[in-house]
Scaffold this active site. Structure first.
Site, PDB file in Angstrom:
ATOM      1  N   GLU A 107      -4.297  -1.080   9.786  1.00 11.18           N
ATOM      2  CA  GLU A 107      -3.323  -0.331   8.992  1.00 11.18           C
ATOM      3  C   GLU A 107      -4.005   0.826   8.286  1.00 11.18           C
ATOM      4  OE1 GLU A 107      -0.823   0.883   5.541  1.00 11.18           O
ATOM      5  OE2 GLU A 107      -2.842   0.118   5.484  1.00 11.18           O
ATOM      6  N   GLU A 108      -5.207   0.566   7.757  1.00  9.48           N
ATOM      7  CA  GLU A 108      -5.901   1.575   6.949  1.00  9.48           C
ATOM      8  C   GLU A 108      -6.329   2.780   7.775  1.00  9.48           C
ATOM      9  OE1 GLU A 108      -5.784   1.500   3.909  1.00  9.48           O
ATOM     10  OE2 GLU A 108      -5.731  -0.573   3.196  1.00  9.48           O
ATOM     11  N   HIS A 149      -1.204  -6.518   6.488  1.00  7.11           N
ATOM     12  CA  HIS A 149      -2.326  -6.131   7.357  1.00  7.11           C
ATOM     13  C   HIS A 149      -3.610  -6.838   6.949  1.00  7.11           C
ATOM     14  CE1 HIS A 149      -4.214  -3.142   4.558  1.00  7.11           C
ATOM     15  NE2 HIS A 149      -2.973  -2.901   4.171  1.00  7.11           N
ATOM     16  N   ASP A 159       2.807  -5.038   0.836  1.00 10.89           N
ATOM     17  CA  ASP A 159       1.597  -4.203   0.828  1.00 10.89           C
ATOM     18  C   ASP A 159       1.643  -3.188  -0.309  1.00 10.89           C
ATOM     19  OD1 ASP A 159      -0.806  -3.171   1.692  1.00 10.89           O
ATOM     20  OD2 ASP A 159       0.056  -1.979   3.302  1.00 10.89           O
ATOM     21  N   ASP A 196      -6.821  -5.768   7.818  1.00 15.40           N
ATOM     22  CA  ASP A 196      -8.032  -4.954   7.662  1.00 15.40           C
ATOM     23  C   ASP A 196      -8.155  -4.442   6.234  1.00 15.40           C
ATOM     24  OD1 ASP A 196      -5.775  -3.220   8.071  1.00 15.40           O
ATOM     25  OD2 ASP A 196      -7.156  -1.553   8.405  1.00 15.40           O
ATOM     26  N   ASP A 239      -5.736  -5.451  -0.914  1.00 15.36           N
ATOM     27  CA  ASP A 239      -4.994  -4.611   0.022  1.00 15.36           C
ATOM     28  C   ASP A 239      -5.499  -4.933   1.418  1.00 15.36           C
ATOM     29  OD1 ASP A 239      -3.704  -2.641   1.386  1.00 15.36           O
ATOM     30  OD2 ASP A 239      -4.764  -0.969   0.449  1.00 15.36           O
TER      31      ASP A 239
HETATM   32 ZN   LIG Z   1      -2.394  -1.822   2.452  1.00 16.87          ZN
END
Ligand SMILES: [Zn+2]
Length: 416
Positions: free
Chosen positions: A187-188, A90, A210, A92, A153
């Site tokens: 995703e977050e 991801h 991830d 974001d 992340d």
């Molecule tokens: Zn993540």
């Protein structure tokens, strides 16, 4: 085999990629996402356009940026073997700590010295086991400057995937299957798979990149339900409330919360233990709503948790002579059940770990992932480590060597 982690050249390119991506501000916005804005921030498009260009520059085919802000691309297999594998990461970063103006600090062959950053952020091997381990191995680590998060992340995942693609493009002698890549927004915010272009995906198995510390392999997550408990009372003047004229919904909510077992909260549970988490209380004497999360690795325990919530709400309502209404809603499911139906997905992954000389640490995710949503949609999708640590904080740091190992594992997965 470790084609990337043992090559100075590829490790350097991996680092350059990572540094480039963390400097791009691509924070998502949880509130906007919950209010239906998708992607939740315009700045995620900036990141997506750069990734689209980079995938084209790597010679990937069918590269496209979808209406939903997903970047998709393929690397066709160079063998008669027709299998296809999807890699996901991801783009974001979380909105709890700013991801704007990230200034990555690089410590080559880190020897374990104390690292002092802005805002009193200190890294010390005494208080961070993983960092001590990285220092023992003289790994190259990357930290923030103390004023932002790093964004490993999940920019670690993006950098590892694209470096694996680059390696395969430059080594046509390596026979590999078809590869699909998707970089997703939001995703977050928990909305990462809301507009995933299922129509483009040909793969029957997928891997999210991830995770955290080296060796992590995650194929189980919570079963997740939400519960809304609404108490209905009867408002009247407080000076004239006696003899049943007032029924107080706020008091019912308080009683309800006090009845929930204290041994089943997020604060008192870990590993494979489930929990009931009261998240928000809103209301007044007339009506008061308590919102809760139910989480467990087992569907049976979820049913028990629902009974506990119902019983406590019932008891609270009865003791104040009021009414209650409960609504349960499924959020996501444990990947394990579907994963067990496709043992080849994890077998392939464990083999890829072994070939890279990485000891496997299987652990459950005390949350959900894009992988759990995709697994529910029929594509089993375990999660692999990235070499990132202390995510969602100013203390975030990343090991370049571990990120390179993740890239090695990706190459091993697709190698025929
Ligand atoms: Zn993540």
């Amino acid at each position: 085999m470790n084609k990337i982690s043992e090559s100075k050249d590829y490790t350097k390119r991996l680092l350059e990629r990572f540094v480039k991506y963390v400097k791009i501000w691509s924070e998502s916005d949880g509130n906007a996402a919950d209010n239906g804005v998708f992607p939740s921030t315009e700045r995620q498009w900036d990141m997506a356009r750069i990734l689209e260009e980079d995938m084209k520059a790597l010679g990937m085919s069918e590269v496209q940026l979808t209406d939903g802000c997903y970047v998709y691309g393929r690397l066709p297999g160079n063998d008669a073997f027709s299998e296809s594998v999807l890699f996901l990461a991801h783009m974001d970063t979380v909105d709890e700590v700013t991801g704007k103006d990230v200034k990555p600090q690089i410590f080559e062959n880190y020897e374990g010295q104390e690292i002092k950053l802005n805002n009193g952020v200190v890294h010390s091997v005494e208080s961070d086991e993983a960092l001590a381990e990285a220092a023992t191995n003289r790994e190259t680590i990357i930290t923030t400057d103390g004023s932002t998060l790093l964004g490993g992340d999940d920019k670690c995942g993006i950098a590892a995937i694209l470096t694996a693609i680059e390696y395969l493009q430059e080594h046509k002698e390596e026979k590999h299957c078809n590869i699909e890549v998707i970089f997703s927004p939001d995703e977050e915010t928990g909305h990462g798979m809301d507009k995933v272009p299922m129509e483009l995906i040909k793969s029957k198995l997928a891997y999210t990149v991830d995770g955290g510390n080296i060796g992590e392999l995650e194929s189980e997550c919570f079963n997740a339900w939400a519960a809304d408990v609404t108490f209905t009372g009867k408002a009247c003047h407080t000076g004239d409330a006696k003899k049943g004229k007032m029924v107080n919904a706020v008091s019912m909510a308080g009683k309800f919360l006090s009845l929930l077992p204290h041994t089943m909260t997020p604060e008192t549970t870990e590993n494979y233990e489930g929990f009931i988490a009261p998240m928000e209380v809103t209301g007044s004497i007339d009506s008061c709503k308590v919102q809760l999360l139910l989480r467990s690795f087992s569907p049976d325990e979820i049913e028990q948790q629902k009974c506990i919530v119902s019983d406590c709400a019932e008891a609270a309502a009865i003791s104040f002579n009021g009414k209650k209404e409960i609504k349960f809603k499924q959020q996501y499911l444990n990947m394990k059940e579907k994963m067990d139906q496709h043992p080849e997905v994890l077998e392939k992954l464990r083999k890829a770990f072994r070939e890279a000389g990485v000891a496997i640490m299987e652990k459950p995710i005390r949350g959900g992932t894009d992988g759990s949503r995709l697994t529910e949609m029929g594509i089993p999708c375990p999660n692999i480590f990235t070499g990132g640590h202390k995510y969602h904080s100013r203390y975030e740091w990343v090991s370049l060597n571990q990120m390179a190992k993740a890239a090695d594992i990706l190459v091993n997965i697709v190698r025929v």
